[in-house]
Design an enzyme around this catalytic site. Sequence first.
Site, PDB file in Angstrom:
ATOM      1  N   ALA A 112       0.856  -1.192   0.000  1.00  0.00           N
ATOM      2  CA  ALA A 112       0.000   0.000   0.000  1.00  0.00           C
ATOM      3  C   ALA A 112       0.892   1.242   0.000  1.00  0.00           C
ATOM      4  CB  ALA A 112      -0.930   0.014   1.207  1.00  0.00           C
ATOM      5  N   PHE A 113       0.325   2.378  -0.421  1.00  0.00           N
ATOM      6  CA  PHE A 113       1.159   3.580  -0.606  1.00  0.00           C
ATOM      7  C   PHE A 113       1.757   4.087   0.687  1.00  0.00           C
ATOM      8  CE2 PHE A 113      -0.809   7.466   1.048  1.00  0.00           C
ATOM      9  CZ  PHE A 113      -2.077   7.024   1.396  1.00  0.00           C
ATOM     10  N   LYS A 114       1.203   3.676   1.831  1.00  0.00           N
ATOM     11  CA  LYS A 114       1.712   4.188   3.107  1.00  0.00           C
ATOM     12  C   LYS A 114       3.168   3.788   3.343  1.00  0.00           C
ATOM     13  CE  LYS A 114      -2.741   4.917   5.231  1.00  0.00           C
ATOM     14  NZ  LYS A 114      -3.684   4.434   4.196  1.00  0.00           N
ATOM     15  N   ASP A 115       3.626   2.731   2.647  1.00  0.00           N
ATOM     16  CA  ASP A 115       5.037   2.342   2.761  1.00  0.00           C
ATOM     17  C   ASP A 115       5.983   3.466   2.346  1.00  0.00           C
ATOM     18  OD1 ASP A 115       4.777  -0.325   3.661  1.00  0.00           O
ATOM     19  OD2 ASP A 115       4.400  -1.034   1.629  1.00  0.00           O
TER      20      ASP A 115
END
Length: 469
Positions: free
Chosen positions: A111-114
Site C-alpha cells: 500500500a502507498f503508506k510504505d
Amino acid sequence: MKYISTRGGMQSQMFQDVLLEGLAPDGGLAVPESLPIISTQVLEQWRSLSYPELAAEVLSYFVTDINAVDLKSITAAAYNPSLFRSESIVDVRELNDGLYLLGVSEGPTLAFKDIAMQFLGQVFPYVLNARGTTLNILGATSGDTGSAAEYAMRSKPGVAVFMLSPHGRMSAFQRAQMYSLMDENIHNLAVRGVFDEAQDIVKALAGDLDFKQTYRLGAVNSINWARIAAQIVYYFWGWLRSTTGPNQQVSFAVPSGNFGNILSGHIARRMGLPIRRLVLATNENNVLEEFFRTGIYRPRLPAQTHATSSPSMDISRASNFERFVYDLLEGDAAKVKSLWQQLATDGYFDLSAYLDRFERDYGFVAGVSSHENRLSTIRRVFDESGMLIDPHTADGVKVASHYVEPGIPMLVLETALPAKFSETIEQALGRPAPRPPGLEDLESRPQRVVELPCDVASVRDYIKDHAKV
Ligand SMILES: *Cc1c(COP(=O)(O)O)cnc(C)c1O
C-alpha cells in the site's frame, strides 16, 4: 524551513522537532511557515534523477536541519530497490483513454503508506541517535497504517512500536502481515474492541503528558508532517515521468480518506508543479466530496460511517483537512481555530463563500464511487487493459474517468495492490488476485500478538513493561 501551527499557538519549530512532536500543543497541525517555489529550470534538471535522488532534493526544502549528505543516505536507504517490487520504486503504467496508474504501492506491505513510512523508518533512528534518546511509537490501526509502520520500524535501533488493532476485525491477510513480524521491538496488541475504542486508548495515553514524557511516546499517524513531506515526492516523480518538457500539465486522481495523500499533491501544486486538477475520490463515506461540492464540512460519527469494500477510505473525519483549510484561508490561524471550535459545538462549518475557488485556484474536483462502481471498474479495467486494480484504486479510476481531458495525462494513484483485498477481486472477477512472489505462505507463518482487554490501564501497563529505555 520553520513550522508553525494551523491554530497559531506554537513557537516556530524545525523539522526534527515537528517529526517527534505529532500534534501541535494548541491542538493544531504543523505547517511550513511558507512554501518553497520550484522553478521550471530546477524542475527540468530533476528529470535525470533516480527516485531516492529526487526525494533528497524535494525533501531538502522541508528538512533544513539535516545536512544534504546525510539526507541523501537517508533517502537512499528508504528507497532501496531491495525493499520495493519495482526497480524504479514508483512506476507509471498506461491504462487507456489518457488514464495512467502511479504505482505507489510496490513497498513491503502493498500500500502507498510504505513510501512515507520507509522514510520515517530511516529518519527516526537518525534523529534519535543524534539526540541520544529513544522513542516508543504508539498507534492504532484498522489495517494498512499499522503494517506499514511495523515493516518500516522493524529492528530499527532506538525505536519500539506498540500497535493496537481491534481483535478479530481485520482480514486474515492484514493480520498475518502484522502479526508474523518476530522483531523484538514490534508489539502487536490486539484489544477486544472496535477500531474507534483502540483509537480512544491511544488518545488517552498520548494525552497523559506525564506518561507521554516518561515513556517518550511518539506517533506515526497521518497528521505527522514528515509523512506529508515524503508523499510530495511522488507527485513530482509522476509529473516528471509523464511529461517531456516544461509547463506541460498533468492531473492526479487520489482515493482519499484522511486527506493525507491528496494534501501532498496540493502542496506539490502550490510549489509550482504544473498540476491541472486534483481529483478527490471517496467511497460511500463522502464527507470530503460533500465539502468540495457544497462548501460545507460535516464530519460524521463512527456509527454513521459505512463499512465498505474500500475499507481504508472508511473515514468520516479527515484528520489532515485542517491543513488545506489553513491554506484556503491564507494562513488565518485565528479563523481556523474558530472553525474547529464551531465544529466541536455545531458539528459542521460552512465555507461555501469559497466554493468557486476550490477548482479555479486549487484545481480540486471531487466525486463518489460505490461498491457496484468498484466491481464494474475492476472488471472493465481488466477487460480493456489486462491490468488488475484494487478496490481503492478502482474508486480513483471511476471518479477520474469523469474528469479526463484530451492531451492531459490523468494519473490515478494506485493506493494498494489487489492481493491485499482479494475478496473483492474475487467478487468482481470470479477468482482471487494473484499473490506477489514471496507472500504465498503469509497466513501460515507463525504469529506474535498479545491479546489485551480494551481499556487504557491494560495498555498502559504493557507499555510500562516493554518500553524502549
Ligand atoms: C490510507 C489509504 C487511503 C486513504 O489515504 P488518505 O491519505 O488517508 O486520504 C486510500 N487507499 C488505501 C489503500 C489506503 O491505505
